[in-house]
Design an enzyme around this catalytic site. Structure first.
Site, PDB file in Angstrom:
ATOM      1  N   LEU A 106       4.379  10.048 -10.414  1.00 50.82           N
ATOM      2  CA  LEU A 106       5.063  10.418  -9.189  1.00 50.82           C
ATOM      3  C   LEU A 106       4.179  11.182  -8.217  1.00 50.82           C
ATOM      4  O   LEU A 106       3.430  12.069  -8.592  1.00 50.82           O
ATOM      5  CB  LEU A 106       6.269  11.284  -9.538  1.00 50.82           C
ATOM      6  CG  LEU A 106       7.219  11.438  -8.364  1.00 50.82           C
ATOM      7  CD1 LEU A 106       8.021  10.175  -8.192  1.00 50.82           C
ATOM      8  CD2 LEU A 106       8.111  12.628  -8.547  1.00 50.82           C
TER       9      LEU A 106
ATOM     10  N   GLU B 277       7.967  13.857  -3.051  1.00 52.17           N
ATOM     11  CA  GLU B 277       8.444  13.743  -1.693  1.00 52.17           C
ATOM     12  C   GLU B 277       7.946  14.911  -0.848  1.00 52.17           C
ATOM     13  O   GLU B 277       7.895  14.823   0.376  1.00 52.17           O
ATOM     14  CB  GLU B 277       9.968  13.802  -1.766  1.00 52.17           C
ATOM     15  CG  GLU B 277      10.691  13.034  -0.748  1.00 52.17           C
ATOM     16  CD  GLU B 277      12.128  12.872  -1.199  1.00 52.17           C
ATOM     17  OE1 GLU B 277      12.357  12.231  -2.244  1.00 52.17           O
ATOM     18  OE2 GLU B 277      13.012  13.392  -0.535  1.00 52.17           O
TER      19      GLU B 277
ATOM     20  N   HIS C  47      12.629   6.157 -11.508  1.00 52.23           N
ATOM     21  CA  HIS C  47      12.500   7.604 -11.487  1.00 52.23           C
ATOM     22  C   HIS C  47      13.667   8.365 -12.082  1.00 52.23           C
ATOM     23  O   HIS C  47      13.478   9.276 -12.877  1.00 52.23           O
ATOM     24  CB  HIS C  47      12.302   8.035 -10.032  1.00 52.23           C
ATOM     25  CG  HIS C  47      12.082   9.496  -9.854  1.00 52.23           C
ATOM     26  ND1 HIS C  47      11.094  10.169 -10.516  1.00 52.23           N
ATOM     27  CD2 HIS C  47      12.715  10.409  -9.093  1.00 52.23           C
ATOM     28  CE1 HIS C  47      11.135  11.444 -10.169  1.00 52.23           C
ATOM     29  NE2 HIS C  47      12.115  11.617  -9.321  1.00 52.23           N
TER      30      HIS C  47
ATOM     31  N   ARG D 279      15.833   8.504  -0.669  1.00 50.28           N
ATOM     32  CA  ARG D 279      14.876   7.722  -1.463  1.00 50.28           C
ATOM     33  C   ARG D 279      15.172   6.238  -1.501  1.00 50.28           C
ATOM     34  O   ARG D 279      14.265   5.415  -1.413  1.00 50.28           O
ATOM     35  CB  ARG D 279      14.848   8.255  -2.884  1.00 50.28           C
ATOM     36  CG  ARG D 279      14.152   9.569  -2.924  1.00 50.28           C
ATOM     37  CD  ARG D 279      14.092  10.132  -4.293  1.00 50.28           C
ATOM     38  NE  ARG D 279      13.405  11.414  -4.200  1.00 50.28           N
ATOM     39  CZ  ARG D 279      13.366  12.303  -5.177  1.00 50.28           C
ATOM     40  NH1 ARG D 279      13.963  12.056  -6.316  1.00 50.28           N
ATOM     41  NH2 ARG D 279      12.713  13.422  -5.014  1.00 50.28           N
TER      42      ARG D 279
ATOM     43  N   ARG E 141      20.541   9.989  -5.768  1.00 54.47           N
ATOM     44  CA  ARG E 141      20.349  11.428  -5.817  1.00 54.47           C
ATOM     45  C   ARG E 141      19.416  11.874  -4.713  1.00 54.47           C
ATOM     46  O   ARG E 141      18.397  11.244  -4.470  1.00 54.47           O
ATOM     47  CB  ARG E 141      19.752  11.815  -7.159  1.00 54.47           C
ATOM     48  CG  ARG E 141      19.242  13.224  -7.230  1.00 54.47           C
ATOM     49  CD  ARG E 141      18.707  13.546  -8.595  1.00 54.47           C
ATOM     50  NE  ARG E 141      17.389  12.978  -8.827  1.00 54.47           N
ATOM     51  CZ  ARG E 141      16.244  13.614  -8.602  1.00 54.47           C
ATOM     52  NH1 ARG E 141      16.243  14.832  -8.103  1.00 54.47           N
ATOM     53  NH2 ARG E 141      15.082  13.038  -8.871  1.00 54.47           N
TER      54      ARG E 141
ATOM     55  N   HIS F   4      11.908   5.837  -7.008  1.00 49.83           N
ATOM     56  CA  HIS F   4      11.268   6.765  -6.078  1.00 49.83           C
ATOM     57  C   HIS F   4      10.248   5.993  -5.267  1.00 49.83           C
ATOM     58  O   HIS F   4       9.477   5.218  -5.826  1.00 49.83           O
ATOM     59  CB  HIS F   4      10.601   7.897  -6.864  1.00 49.83           C
ATOM     60  CG  HIS F   4      10.180   9.051  -6.025  1.00 49.83           C
ATOM     61  ND1 HIS F   4       9.175   8.960  -5.112  1.00 49.83           N
ATOM     62  CD2 HIS F   4      10.645  10.322  -5.948  1.00 49.83           C
ATOM     63  CE1 HIS F   4       9.028  10.138  -4.512  1.00 49.83           C
ATOM     64  NE2 HIS F   4       9.917  10.980  -4.999  1.00 49.83           N
TER      65      HIS F   4
ATOM     66  N   GLN G 111      17.589   5.407  -9.761  1.00 52.57           N
ATOM     67  CA  GLN G 111      16.814   5.675  -8.558  1.00 52.57           C
ATOM     68  C   GLN G 111      15.360   5.226  -8.692  1.00 52.57           C
ATOM     69  O   GLN G 111      14.701   5.546  -9.672  1.00 52.57           O
ATOM     70  CB  GLN G 111      16.836   7.172  -8.265  1.00 52.57           C
ATOM     71  CG  GLN G 111      16.034   7.534  -7.034  1.00 52.57           C
ATOM     72  CD  GLN G 111      16.306   8.961  -6.610  1.00 52.57           C
ATOM     73  OE1 GLN G 111      15.793   9.902  -7.212  1.00 52.57           O
ATOM     74  NE2 GLN G 111      17.130   9.138  -5.601  1.00 52.57           N
TER      75      GLN G 111
ATOM     76  N   PHE H  95      12.847  18.268   2.531  1.00 51.32           N
ATOM     77  CA  PHE H  95      12.861  17.206   1.531  1.00 51.32           C
ATOM     78  C   PHE H  95      13.751  16.083   2.034  1.00 51.32           C
ATOM     79  O   PHE H  95      14.639  16.319   2.859  1.00 51.32           O
ATOM     80  CB  PHE H  95      13.401  17.756   0.205  1.00 51.32           C
ATOM     81  CG  PHE H  95      12.460  17.564  -0.940  1.00 51.32           C
ATOM     82  CD1 PHE H  95      11.354  18.378  -1.078  1.00 51.32           C
ATOM     83  CD2 PHE H  95      12.681  16.561  -1.882  1.00 51.32           C
ATOM     84  CE1 PHE H  95      10.486  18.200  -2.131  1.00 51.32           C
ATOM     85  CE2 PHE H  95      11.803  16.374  -2.936  1.00 51.32           C
ATOM     86  CZ  PHE H  95      10.709  17.202  -3.070  1.00 51.32           C
TER      87      PHE H  95
END
Ligand code: FAD
Ligand code: HEM
Ligand code: SF4
Ligand code: F3S
Ligand code: FES
Lengths: 596, 127, 144, 234
Positions: A248, A251, A369, A282, A411, A238, A236, A116
């Site tokens: 979404l 990832e 996000h 991100r 994050r 994304h 954040q 990730f």
């Protein structure tokens, strides 16, 4: 009005709330209140995975996880809390497995892990398999499993009860006021300890992956009660949301080998993150996409790029990158494997875009996000209210609505689900412990007065304004001007606009006069919260004169540790926002430049 | 508070369940039809055998060609569809092919039933 | 890794429940009826139905291979059907069909009647129905 | 394009019974039916009530009858259903207001199948995960997808007959646990689902499978349960 008495009341039944409820109920009489049926909480939308350095398929350890998270946070995260979380992670994930969570498995029968963004092997700098997953519906499985365990343990649920107000008497938590959606009746829950787990506020932005329910209710209630919010400028975006809709695309798609392609058909991430390429953090990827688009390399000159997970592309670039399987063989995927690993994503694309990712590229754009900021807490989930981390007796928060802060400026993917289970658990334990030795605080004379007053204002507005339009205007201005890139002029304009919208909001009148499922009234009440939060977000963002993590300013493009290595705290006093600061806890990792 | 369970025979039948729901409804009608028919029929035979009045009248109902068209539908459809259900039930692995199963079922049922109806009607009208 | 699949006992898999037994009975009786019907039709053909049987008769003979089955039947030589063997075959089909049919009625009723009391009444009614149908059926079969 | 939206309306505080209301609005082919409902609520009639949250088919809030068949409003695009759209509440549950139904009986049935993992044996000595092969995991993969939207149960004629029938959603949950190699309560669950109003009530109508927004092969899962009842192998 009905009054209930519980030792512990948990507001919110997502991953954090259920975990807290489960643990609190073992030591105290506990109620979990949620405006949605628990299984409909937004945790269920989480796709990619939950991180833990289990090292099931390659070498990994919690120390690397800690460093990655600190670096991911752009050094704004509190390192003691991050370390605590990353070392608790393996046990937390195993506990979920013991509760029956159906993780995907390795051939040896252990929990399967995938790479990730931002999670690396600290020695080689290459992506590491750290995200434990159940296909691409890990959050769904966490939510279901925790809900099921709560049912098994007879936790008291109040489903479809919306909490409207937090009651504080003499500097202590006294209870909450909630409305039963089915009857419209107000209920007062007197409690010794209250845990907030109400999730984020992504709905203040136009293009978002967040649910309608993500209106920042918890944070707004705290703000109204004079309590501070922390780091609200950090939100954040994304990188990969479905074009226009914002839904979404995990990832995990890139973790499994997908790459980003610009309008000229080129893979562009190596220019921005030479080492981990498409698996950079991100904020880095979102900015890269935006830069491509701004420099005219969007698809068809439009504001989107492609995410390509067709097997031939994946295999081509995996070979170029020298990517291997855990056993050392070259990494090769087939269309069928893609389908098996990412069933939901493929379904979304087919339904909403009419595009089949196995044979076509997906048009994507960054989407709002995750809320990094929120209610300040320490690593036990206790709410703290100033720069000295003074604990507020009886108040707890966990999950996306809280700011521990383990995510700092940005994050890392999969760290949120981890945050939920680790801090949800500790908040639950602490709250029950507190409730055992504390007494009930007397409720104020008319506990529902404030909530009723808010409703009355909505019922008695002049009616010359439409709330739906106000909401849309707010979302647009926040996304355009307080989005991925921010500038002083833009943010000032946004603050101005939000102030104007707040003025117009006073004139809204709810047309539904009924009590039963008056969703219009509650939606309008939520709009009030969103406007309050939008104001805080924009104001905090304008105040922070640097770029860090998810907060990128065009006029201050560099990180400025000299002046800004500190948390922002915002209070609302007499209708005005007041800004203060809190130092960042730094233990082992001194800030340095962040490259991927 | 609230409307009673929001469903009636009418709203249920209007549900757009498509092919599989249609065969279910027909199967039910077929089973019900046959069960009622068999009951009456047994009774009629019993009455005739014991010389009780009315037996012949009951018999004459289903000697009627229109009734035969109906009862033959019940029996044939119920039997063929029942076989499909039994097979799918005992081999759940075949369930993903249920659409094909229904097509086959109609392909078997329609010609047989058409011929039968033709014969019954011709016999009925011809005397 | 524990790769064994679990094996449930008769009680553990719920096979002692009336509902499950009847569910299986419905499928098995359906298959059995097919067998009986084929057997009876072939029997009828052997006995001369080849030449003078119409469509409706196939059904009649199929569903109840018995001499009295509908007076108008135009078979010339129905003698063999009067034999004890065919009477036994017909009785077997009768038992199975009545069991299948009446339980089917109970299933339909249960879909719509959910009160304990209502279902109790249906049960009692169905038992009466089964017994009397079997009695009448056997009476006709064996007295003709 | 111009869309005609016919919506089932019922306000318990005013109306004696339900009626239909027709709205005409401009919409895109790619709009979700949920977007249309939001538009009506935002601009035409604020009293219109329905549930929704995630808006992309993963929370299960907005299962509704659209053009006579159950769908999630957020996963149904205008291009899938055409310009004439009728939206009604789910069948077989009490209508509380407009498109909102009483979910209690649905969740009560869900709770009957012991919808939680049971394994009282000691944990592996190393304190780590209970092992399970990818093949064992695959057996119940489909049924872990359920989001409890009730589209299936309320499309089932057996459930329309009476809400006592456990319904496909509860059976899907039972399947998820019974076929999990780590779970130890298969026999208890089999008991529940083989009683009156359990799997014997399923007449393989397939409405559930067609309604499921998560594309779970529900009838197949129920079929596997029926087989487990006969053979005892899970
Ligand atoms: C599409 C998507 C994918 C994601 N993927 C990942 C991932 O792969 N890995 C990862 O780690 N993280 C992921 N995240 C982030 C993560 O899922 C969320 O941050 C996390 O689930 C938040 O959980 P929570 O318990 O704080 O809130 P939620 O699960 O949203 O729960 C909030 C609860 O509060 C209740 N509530 C809210 N307001 C009120 C009120 N006023 N009164 C009563 N109740 C109220 C709601 O009913 C709900 O039950 C993803 C997020 C999204 C949107
Ligand atoms: C070859 C002959 C037959 C076959 C293959 C057959 C098959 C079946 C099957 C498989 C079912 C179960 C349906 C379900 O549970 O969904 C059923 C139900 C039923 N059968 Fe038959 N059957 C046959 C003959 C008969 C006869 C002769 C009668 C009447 C006396 C009858 C009456 C019924 C009834 C009333 C039901 C219940 C219907 C329902 O639940 O909808 N069947 N049949
Ligand atoms: S099985 Fe499918 S239709 Fe039924 S509740 Fe679950 S997700 Fe909804
Ligand atoms: S619709 Fe109902 S009858 Fe069975 S196959 Fe589905 S549960
Ligand atoms: S709104 Fe969540 S499923 Fe439709």
């Amino acid at each position: 009005m009905t009054t209930h008495q519980f030792d512990v009341v948990v507001v919110g039944a997502g991953g954090a709330g259920l975990m807290a409820g489960l643990y609190a109920s073992r030591g105290a009489k506990t109620a979990v209140i949620s405006k949605l049926y628990p299984t409909r909480s937004h945790t269920g939308a989480a796709q990619g995975g939950i991180s833990a350095a289990l090292g099931n398929s390659e070498e990994d350890n919690p120390e690397w996880h800690t460093y990655d998270s600190v670096k991911g946070s752009d050094y704004l995260g509190d390192q003691d809390a991050i370390e605590f979380m990353c070392y608790e992670a393996p046990q937390a994930v195993l506990e979920l497995e013991h509760m029956g969570l159906p993780f995907d498995r390795t051939p040896e029968g252990r929990i399967s892990q995938r790479p990730f963004g931002g999670h690396t092997n600290n020695v080689t700098g290459k992506p590491v398999r750290r995200a434990c997953h159940a296909a691409d519906r890990t959050g769904h499985m966490i939510l279901q499993t925790l809900y099921q365990q709560c049912l098994k343990n007879n936790v008291n649920f109040f489903d479809e009860f919306q909490v409207l107000d937090l009651l504080i008497v003499g500097g202590k938590a006294a209870g909450v006021v909630a409305v039963d959606l089915a009857t419209g009746e107000l209920h007062v829950f007197q409690a010794k300890a209250i845990i907030f787990a109400t999730g984020g506020h992504g709905r203040i932005f136009e293009v978002t992956s967040n649910a309608y329910a993500y209106t920042g209710d918890g944070a707004a209630m705290f703000l109204r009660r004079g309590l501070p919010l922390e780091d609200m400028e950090f939100f954040q975006f994304h990188p990969t949301g479905i074009y226009k809709l914002g839904i979404l695309i995990t990832e995990g798609v890139r973790g499994d080998g997908g790459v980003l392609i610009n309008g000229k058909g080129e893979r562009f991430m190596p220019n921005y993150a030479p080492k981990v390429k498409d698996l950079a953090s991100r904020d880095v990827v979102s900015r890269a996409i935006y830069t491509e688009i701004r420099e005219g390399r969007g698809v068809n000159g439009s504001n989107y790029v492609y995410l390509d997970v067709r097997p031939e592309t994946v295999n081509k670039f995996a070979a170029l990158d020298g990517r291997t399987n855990p056993d050392g063989s070259p990494y090769i995927v087939t269309g069928e494997q893609i389908l098996q690993k990412l069933p939901d994503i493929i379904d979304f694309c087919r339904v909403y875009l009419g595009v089949d990712p196995v044979t076509q590229m997906m048009p994507i754009q960054p989407t709002a996000h995750y809320t990094m900021g929120g209610i300040p807490t320490n690593k036990f989930g206790e709410v703290v209210i100033d720069d000295k981390n003074t604990v507020f007796p009886g108040l707890y928060a966990a999950g996306e609505c809280a700011c521990v802060s383990v995510h700092g400026g940005n994050r890392l993917g999969t760290n949120s689900l981890l945050d939920l289970v680790v801090f949800g658990k500790h908040a639950g334990l602490k709250a029950a412990e507190y409730a055992q030795q504390a007494g009930f605080v007397d409720l104020p004379g008319s506990p529902t007065a404030e909530a009723e007053a808010q409703f009355d204002r909505l019922r008695n507005g002049s009616g010359s304004e439409n709330g739906f339009d106000i909401a849309n205007e707010m979302k647009k201005v926040m996304f355009d001007l307080v989005g991925i890139y921010r500038s002083e002029a833009g943010m000032k304009e946004a603050i101005q606009k939000v102030a104007e919208l707040k003025e117009r909001y006073r004139k809204v009148r709810v047309s539904d006069t009924g009590k039963i499922f008056n969703t219009e009234l509650l939606n309008m009440w939520e709009l009030g919260n969103m406007l309050d939060i939008a104001e805080v977000v924009a104001t905090s963002a304008l105040n922070r004169q640097e770029s860090r993590g998810g907060h990128s300013r065009e006029d201050f493009p560099k990180r400025d540790d000299q002046n800004w290595l500190k948390h922002t705290l915002v209070w609302k006093q007499d209708g005005k926002l007041k800004i203060g600061y809190k130092p960042v806890t730094i233990t082992r990792y001194q800030p340095k430049e962040r490259t991927y | 508070m609230g409307l009673k369970r929001n469903v009636s025979l009418g709203t249920g039948l209007k549900y757009q369940g498509g092919g599989p729901m249609l065969v279910f409804v027909l199967h039910r009608i077929g089973g019900l039809g046959m069960a009622i028919f068999v009951t009456i029929h047994l009774l009629a035979s019993f009455m005739s055998a014991r010389g009780i009045e009315g037996g012949a009248f009951l018999n004459s109902i289903y000697e009627n060609w229109a009734f035969q068209v109906f009862i033959f539908f019940c029996a044939l459809f119920h039997a063929i569809n029942g076989l499909r259900i039994t097979i799918l039930d005992l081999w759940p692995r075949l369930i993903p092919y249920q659409r094909e199963a229904i097509w086959i079922e109609w392909a078997v049922f329609l010609p047989i039933y058409a011929i039968a109806v033709f014969i019954i009607v011709r016999a009925g009208l011809g005397g | 890794m524990a790769n064994k699949s679990k094996n449930l006992s008769i009680v553990g898999r719920g096979l002692t429940n009336f509902e499950s037994i009847m569910w299986i009975f419905t499928r098995l009786s359906a298959l059995a009826m097919y067998a009986f019907i084929l057997f009876a039709i072939i029997g009828a053909l052997v006995m001369g139905a080849r030449t003078n049987m119409n469509m409706a008769d196939v059904l009649r003979w199929g569903f109840m291979p018995n001499v009295t089955h509908v007076q108008s039947t135009a078979l010339e030589d129905t003698g063999p059907f009067a034999s004890p063997f065919w009477k036994l075959v017909a009785s077997g089909l009768l038992l199975i069909a009545v069991g299948h049919g009446v339980h089917g009625l109970v299933v339909i009723a249960d879909d719509y009647i959910t009160s304990e009391r209502g279902r109790g009444i249906v049960r009692i009614f169905s038992i009466i129905m089964i017994l009397s149908m079997i009695f009448i059926g056997l009476y006709i079969l064996w007295t003709s | 394009m111009l869309v005609t939206l016919k919506i089932f309306r019922y306000n318990p505080e005013v109306d004696k019974t339900f009626h239909y209301e027709t709205y005409k609005l401009e919409a895109l082919e790619t709009d979700r039916v949920l977007d249309l409902l939001e538009m009506v609520k935002g601009h035409t009639d604020g009293t219109l009530s329905f549930r929704r949250s995630c808006a992309h088919g993963v929370c299960g809030s907005d299962a509704l009858r659209i053009n006579g068949r159950n769908h999630l409003a957020c996963k149904t695009l205008v291009r899938d259903v055409g310009a004439k759209i009728t939206v009604e509440p789910l069948l077989g549950l009490k209508v509380i207001k407009d498109l909102i139904v009483d979910m209690q009986p649905f969740f009560d049935n869900y709770k009957k199948v012991l919808p939680w993992f049971v394994n009282d044996s000691p944990l592996p000595a190393d304190g780590k995960e209970r092992l399970q092969s990818p093949e064992q995991r695959a057996i119940f993969d489909e049924t872990t997808k359920c989001i409890l939207c009730a589209a299936c149960t309320t499309s089932c004629p057996s459930f329309w007959g009476g809400e006592a029938y456990l319904g496909p959603a509860a059976l899907v949950t039972a399947h998820r646990f019974i076929f999990d190699s780590r779970d130890e309560a298969a026999d208890k669950r089999m008991h529940v689902i083989t009683e009156t109003d359990g799997i014997a009530r399923c007449h393989t109508v397939f409405n559930c499978t067609m309604a499921c927004p998560r594309e779970i092969e529900i009838t197949k899962a129920i079929g596997e349960l029926k087989m487990a009842m006969i053979t005892g192998k899970v």
